[in-house]
Design a protein around this motif. Structure first.
Motif, PDB file in Angstrom:
ATOM      1  N   PHE A  69      -7.072  43.832 -21.318  1.00 28.63           N
ATOM      2  CA  PHE A  69      -5.643  44.021 -21.547  1.00 28.63           C
ATOM      3  C   PHE A  69      -5.328  45.415 -22.081  1.00 28.63           C
ATOM      4  CE2 PHE A  69      -5.406  39.402 -21.263  1.00 28.63           C
ATOM      5  CZ  PHE A  69      -4.188  39.218 -20.630  1.00 28.63           C
ATOM      6  N   GLY A  70      -6.327  46.269 -22.223  1.00 30.60           N
ATOM      7  CA  GLY A  70      -6.098  47.635 -22.685  1.00 30.60           C
ATOM      8  C   GLY A  70      -5.672  47.720 -24.140  1.00 30.60           C
ATOM      9  N   VAL A  71      -6.121  46.780 -24.972  1.00 31.92           N
ATOM     10  CA  VAL A  71      -5.750  46.761 -26.386  1.00 31.92           C
ATOM     11  C   VAL A  71      -6.428  47.911 -27.116  1.00 31.92           C
ATOM     12  CG1 VAL A  71      -5.915  45.437 -28.534  1.00 31.92           C
ATOM     13  CG2 VAL A  71      -5.338  44.282 -26.394  1.00 31.92           C
ATOM     14  N   LYS A  72      -5.623  48.684 -27.866  1.00 28.49           N
ATOM     15  CA  LYS A  72      -6.148  49.810 -28.629  1.00 28.49           C
ATOM     16  C   LYS A  72      -5.847  49.692 -30.121  1.00 28.49           C
ATOM     17  CE  LYS A  72      -5.919  53.123 -24.808  1.00 28.49           C
ATOM     18  NZ  LYS A  72      -7.040  52.598 -24.146  1.00 28.49           N
ATOM     19  N   LEU A  73      -4.727  49.056 -30.469  1.00 21.43           N
ATOM     20  CA  LEU A  73      -4.328  48.903 -31.871  1.00 21.43           C
ATOM     21  C   LEU A  73      -4.073  47.429 -32.161  1.00 21.43           C
ATOM     22  CD1 LEU A  73      -1.758  51.843 -32.106  1.00 21.43           C
ATOM     23  CD2 LEU A  73      -4.077  51.809 -33.046  1.00 21.43           C
ATOM     24  N   TRP A  74      -4.231  47.046 -33.418  1.00 26.61           N
ATOM     25  CA  TRP A  74      -3.996  45.670 -33.849  1.00 26.61           C
ATOM     26  C   TRP A  74      -2.839  45.599 -34.805  1.00 26.61           C
ATOM     27  CZ3 TRP A  74      -9.652  45.858 -35.687  1.00 26.61           C
ATOM     28  CH2 TRP A  74     -10.518  45.758 -34.600  1.00 26.61           C
ATOM     29  N   PRO A  75      -2.134  44.516 -34.845  1.00 21.09           N
ATOM     30  CA  PRO A  75      -2.180  43.476 -33.830  1.00 21.09           C
ATOM     31  C   PRO A  75      -1.432  43.900 -32.571  1.00 21.09           C
ATOM     32  CG  PRO A  75      -0.481  42.936 -35.418  1.00 21.09           C
ATOM     33  CD  PRO A  75      -1.151  44.201 -35.892  1.00 21.09           C
ATOM     34  N   THR A  76      -1.912  43.438 -31.456  1.00 21.56           N
ATOM     35  CA  THR A  76      -1.202  43.584 -30.192  1.00 21.56           C
ATOM     36  C   THR A  76      -0.848  42.179 -29.727  1.00 21.56           C
ATOM     37  OG1 THR A  76      -2.259  45.658 -29.537  1.00 21.56           O
ATOM     38  CG2 THR A  76      -1.389  44.279 -27.765  1.00 21.56           C
ATOM     39  N   LEU A  77       0.431  41.977 -29.455  1.00 20.25           N
ATOM     40  CA  LEU A  77       0.921  40.701 -28.935  1.00 20.25           C
ATOM     41  C   LEU A  77       1.241  40.877 -27.454  1.00 20.25           C
ATOM     42  CD1 LEU A  77       3.450  39.723 -31.763  1.00 20.25           C
ATOM     43  CD2 LEU A  77       1.029  39.144 -31.592  1.00 20.25           C
ATOM     44  N   VAL A  78       0.611  40.070 -26.622  1.00 15.87           N
ATOM     45  CA  VAL A  78       0.872  40.095 -25.186  1.00 15.87           C
ATOM     46  C   VAL A  78       1.583  38.790 -24.853  1.00 15.87           C
ATOM     47  CG1 VAL A  78      -0.152  40.239 -22.889  1.00 15.87           C
ATOM     48  CG2 VAL A  78      -1.181  41.510 -24.790  1.00 15.87           C
ATOM     49  N   PHE A  79       2.767  38.898 -24.301  1.00 20.21           N
ATOM     50  CA  PHE A  79       3.602  37.748 -23.979  1.00 20.21           C
ATOM     51  C   PHE A  79       3.416  37.430 -22.496  1.00 20.21           C
ATOM     52  CE2 PHE A  79       5.203  39.740 -27.699  1.00 20.21           C
ATOM     53  CZ  PHE A  79       5.672  38.724 -28.501  1.00 20.21           C
ATOM     54  N   LEU A  80       2.930  36.227 -22.229  1.00 19.74           N
ATOM     55  CA  LEU A  80       2.598  35.820 -20.867  1.00 19.74           C
ATOM     56  C   LEU A  80       3.495  34.687 -20.396  1.00 19.74           C
ATOM     57  CD1 LEU A  80      -1.260  35.494 -21.444  1.00 19.74           C
ATOM     58  CD2 LEU A  80      -0.082  37.460 -20.463  1.00 19.74           C
ATOM     59  N   ARG A  81       3.856  34.737 -19.127  1.00 16.49           N
ATOM     60  CA  ARG A  81       4.530  33.613 -18.464  1.00 16.49           C
ATOM     61  C   ARG A  81       3.689  33.283 -17.236  1.00 16.49           C
ATOM     62  NH1 ARG A  81      10.199  34.643 -17.967  1.00 16.49           N
ATOM     63  NH2 ARG A  81       9.535  36.351 -16.655  1.00 16.49           N
ATOM     64  N   GLU A  82       3.206  32.057 -17.187  1.00 16.72           N
ATOM     65  CA  GLU A  82       2.322  31.617 -16.094  1.00 16.72           C
ATOM     66  C   GLU A  82       1.131  32.573 -15.936  1.00 16.72           C
ATOM     67  OE1 GLU A  82       2.894  28.681 -14.891  1.00 16.72           O
ATOM     68  OE2 GLU A  82       4.837  28.510 -15.855  1.00 16.72           O
TER      69      GLU A  82
END
Length: 106
Positions: A69-82
């Motif tokens: 997901f290319g996360v570099k900093l915390w926290p990272t929130l990724v919002f997913l639909r389906e």
């Protein structure tokens, strides 16, 4: 529904991609100060959305899901639909920003 603890093991990317409905994927660590400060905001925003899954994933070196997901900093929130990303917040500072991102997945 808000999850206070990180998953014991991160799910595989194909499992995440197949998730039904609305999901918030949270990347961070238990010892991260930014993550700890964001928890009340995340919990507050998710309280009104019992129909939204919350997956709290411990991230770090060698953690494939965060890298995918290319996360570099915390926290990272990724919002997913389906299983598809529709919004992302990095180090959220306001509950309103989380609410707006949630609105995009509902």
């Amino acid at each position: 529904m808000y999850q206070a603890r990180h998953l014991p093991q991160a799910p595989a990317r194909d499992t995440v991609d197949a998730l039904p409905g609305a999901t918030v994927l949270e990347f961070g660590t238990p010892w991260c100060g930014h993550c700890q400060r964001a928890q009340p905001l995340i919990e507050s925003a998710l309280q009104a959305h019992a129909d939204v899954a919350h997956l709290k994933v411990e991230d770090g070196p060698g953690q494939r899901l965060g890298r995918s997901f290319g996360v570099k900093l915390w926290p990272t929130l990724v919002f997913l639909r389906e299983g598809r990303e529709v919004a992302r917040l990095v180090r959220p500072q306001q509950a309103q920003a989380i609410e707006e991102a949630l609105a995009q997945v509902l």
